[in-house]
Enzyme design. Structure first.
Site, PDB file in Angstrom:
ATOM      1  N   ARG A   1      14.946  32.365  -6.447  1.00  0.00           N
ATOM      2  CA  ARG A   1      13.753  31.533  -6.282  1.00  0.00           C
ATOM      3  C   ARG A   1      13.999  30.594  -5.105  1.00  0.00           C
ATOM      4  O   ARG A   1      14.100  31.049  -3.981  1.00  0.00           O
ATOM      5  CB  ARG A   1      13.476  30.760  -7.575  1.00  0.00           C
ATOM      6  CG  ARG A   1      13.065  31.669  -8.733  1.00  0.00           C
ATOM      7  CD  ARG A   1      13.131  30.965 -10.057  1.00  0.00           C
ATOM      8  NE  ARG A   1      14.498  30.501 -10.294  1.00  0.00           N
ATOM      9  CZ  ARG A   1      14.923  29.924 -11.415  1.00  0.00           C
ATOM     10  NH1 ARG A   1      14.077  29.711 -12.392  1.00  0.00           N
ATOM     11  NH2 ARG A   1      16.171  29.558 -11.560  1.00  0.00           N
TER      12      ARG A   1
ATOM     13  N   SER B   1      12.932  30.025 -17.585  1.00  0.00           N
ATOM     14  CA  SER B   1      12.826  30.121 -19.042  1.00  0.00           C
ATOM     15  C   SER B   1      12.880  28.719 -19.638  1.00  0.00           C
ATOM     16  O   SER B   1      12.172  28.409 -20.593  1.00  0.00           O
ATOM     17  CB  SER B   1      13.976  30.960 -19.610  1.00  0.00           C
ATOM     18  OG  SER B   1      13.946  32.259 -19.089  1.00  0.00           O
TER      19      SER B   1
ATOM     20  N   LYS C   1      25.999  29.838 -25.329  1.00  0.00           N
ATOM     21  CA  LYS C   1      24.925  29.279 -24.507  1.00  0.00           C
ATOM     22  C   LYS C   1      23.814  28.689 -25.377  1.00  0.00           C
ATOM     23  O   LYS C   1      22.818  28.192 -24.850  1.00  0.00           O
ATOM     24  CB  LYS C   1      24.346  30.367 -23.593  1.00  0.00           C
ATOM     25  CG  LYS C   1      25.160  30.594 -22.320  1.00  0.00           C
ATOM     26  CD  LYS C   1      24.309  31.209 -21.215  1.00  0.00           C
ATOM     27  CE  LYS C   1      25.014  31.235 -19.876  1.00  0.00           C
ATOM     28  NZ  LYS C   1      24.158  31.726 -18.788  1.00  0.00           N
TER      29      LYS C   1
ATOM     30  N   HIS D   1      10.756  37.019 -14.231  1.00  0.00           N
ATOM     31  CA  HIS D   1      11.658  38.154 -14.496  1.00  0.00           C
ATOM     32  C   HIS D   1      10.895  39.483 -14.353  1.00  0.00           C
ATOM     33  O   HIS D   1      11.421  40.448 -13.787  1.00  0.00           O
ATOM     34  CB  HIS D   1      12.212  38.091 -15.934  1.00  0.00           C
ATOM     35  CG  HIS D   1      13.101  36.921 -16.215  1.00  0.00           C
ATOM     36  ND1 HIS D   1      12.875  36.043 -17.237  1.00  0.00           N
ATOM     37  CD2 HIS D   1      14.239  36.501 -15.607  1.00  0.00           C
ATOM     38  CE1 HIS D   1      13.834  35.125 -17.266  1.00  0.00           C
ATOM     39  NE2 HIS D   1      14.671  35.375 -16.283  1.00  0.00           N
TER      40      HIS D   1
HETATM   41  O1  PNS Z   1      20.008  34.302 -16.724  1.00  0.00           O
HETATM   42  P1  PNS Z   1      21.341  33.684 -16.390  1.00  0.00           P
HETATM   43  O2  PNS Z   1      21.790  32.787 -17.534  1.00  0.00           O
HETATM   44  O3  PNS Z   1      21.333  32.968 -15.076  1.00  0.00           O
HETATM   45  O4  PNS Z   1      22.391  34.894 -16.290  1.00  0.00           O
HETATM   46  C1  PNS Z   1      23.750  34.659 -16.033  1.00  0.00           C
HETATM   47  C2  PNS Z   1      24.602  35.934 -16.263  1.00  0.00           C
HETATM   48  C3  PNS Z   1      24.365  36.499 -17.647  1.00  0.00           C
HETATM   49  C4  PNS Z   1      24.216  36.982 -15.229  1.00  0.00           C
HETATM   50  C5  PNS Z   1      26.089  35.533 -16.068  1.00  0.00           C
HETATM   51  O5  PNS Z   1      26.350  34.410 -16.856  1.00  0.00           O
HETATM   52  C6  PNS Z   1      27.062  36.658 -16.428  1.00  0.00           C
HETATM   53  O6  PNS Z   1      27.139  37.656 -15.769  1.00  0.00           O
HETATM   54  N1  PNS Z   1      27.799  36.456 -17.537  1.00  0.00           N
HETATM   55  C7  PNS Z   1      28.773  37.406 -18.031  1.00  0.00           C
HETATM   56  C8  PNS Z   1      30.205  36.888 -17.861  1.00  0.00           C
HETATM   57  C9  PNS Z   1      30.729  37.188 -16.483  1.00  0.00           C
HETATM   58  O7  PNS Z   1      30.828  38.317 -16.058  1.00  0.00           O
HETATM   59  N2  PNS Z   1      31.114  36.110 -15.741  1.00  0.00           N
HETATM   60  C10 PNS Z   1      31.647  36.261 -14.425  1.00  0.00           C
HETATM   61  C11 PNS Z   1      30.600  36.166 -13.342  1.00  0.00           C
HETATM   62  S1  PNS Z   1      29.972  34.510 -13.246  1.00  0.00           S
END
Ligand code: PNS
Length: 161
Positions: free
Chosen positions: A91, A129, A43, A19
């Site tokens: 990645r 993570s 989560k 990150h």
């Molecule tokens: O680090 P991650 O868990 O891969 O991040 C995922 C994240 C937080 C970017 C994604 O889950 C997100 O944007 N969540 C907010 C809800 C949302 O907007 N969902 C619609 C798009 S999938």
């Protein structure tokens, strides 16, 4: 001139060197990066949003980076922040399908949103993570994967200190 600002959303449970690499690379393109930490208890994160924010702030000290939580839809948060660019790290190919889906859904909900994918250094291609947490839990070496303040927190969390 107007500042170029991008939002880097994620769970950051916890922040890893992968990150940090994405943040550093993004700062070559943008004047400021807003790290947006998803506050979603569904989560079942290992660290609370406050803990995750604390670790990120510690690690990005001195960089033009803002750190805050968000909940709900990312596109709504972006509107609130008056920004249009989402940063996501890429990645291996295995990331692509999920990232492609998220970027497409976000674009469907708000056509103004652009997602920029930043490749992580090859050193971090396999890093996540989840992997750092698993290693820390089993008492494995994590110093190559997460910054020192995060390593310390992981050790405390798993009673290894
Ligand atoms: O680090 P991650 O868990 O891969 O991040 C995922 C994240 C937080 C970017 C994604 O889950 C997100 O944007 N969540 C907010 C809800 C949302 O907007 N969902 C619609 C798009 S999938």
């Amino acid at each position: 001139m107007e500042k170029r600002i991008a939002v880097y959303p994620g769970s950051f449970d916890p922040i890893t060197y992968g990150h940090v690499d994405v943040i550093r690379r993004s700062l070559k393109i943008f004047d400021k990066v807003i790290v947006a930490v998803l506050d979603n208890e569904n989560k079942s994160p290992l660290f609370t949003a406050e803990e995750r924010i604390g670790m990120i702030k510690n690690v990005v000290k001195g960089m033009p980076v803002e750190v805050e939580t968000f909940s709900g839809l990312l596109v709504d948060y972006m509107k609130k922040k008056k920004t249009h660019t989402v940063i996501r790290g890429l990645r291996a190919m295995s990331d692509f399908e999920h990232e492609f889906q998220m970027a497409t859904v976000n674009k469907f909900m708000d056509d103004d949103i652009e997602t920029i994918f930043v490749m992580t250094d090859k050193k971090y291609f396999y890093l996540s993570s989840r992997l750092a947490k698993e290693l820390a839990k089993l008492g494995g070496p994590v110093s190559e994967f997460v910054p020192k303040p995060v390593e310390d927190k992981l050790k405390v969390k798993f009673g290894k200190k």
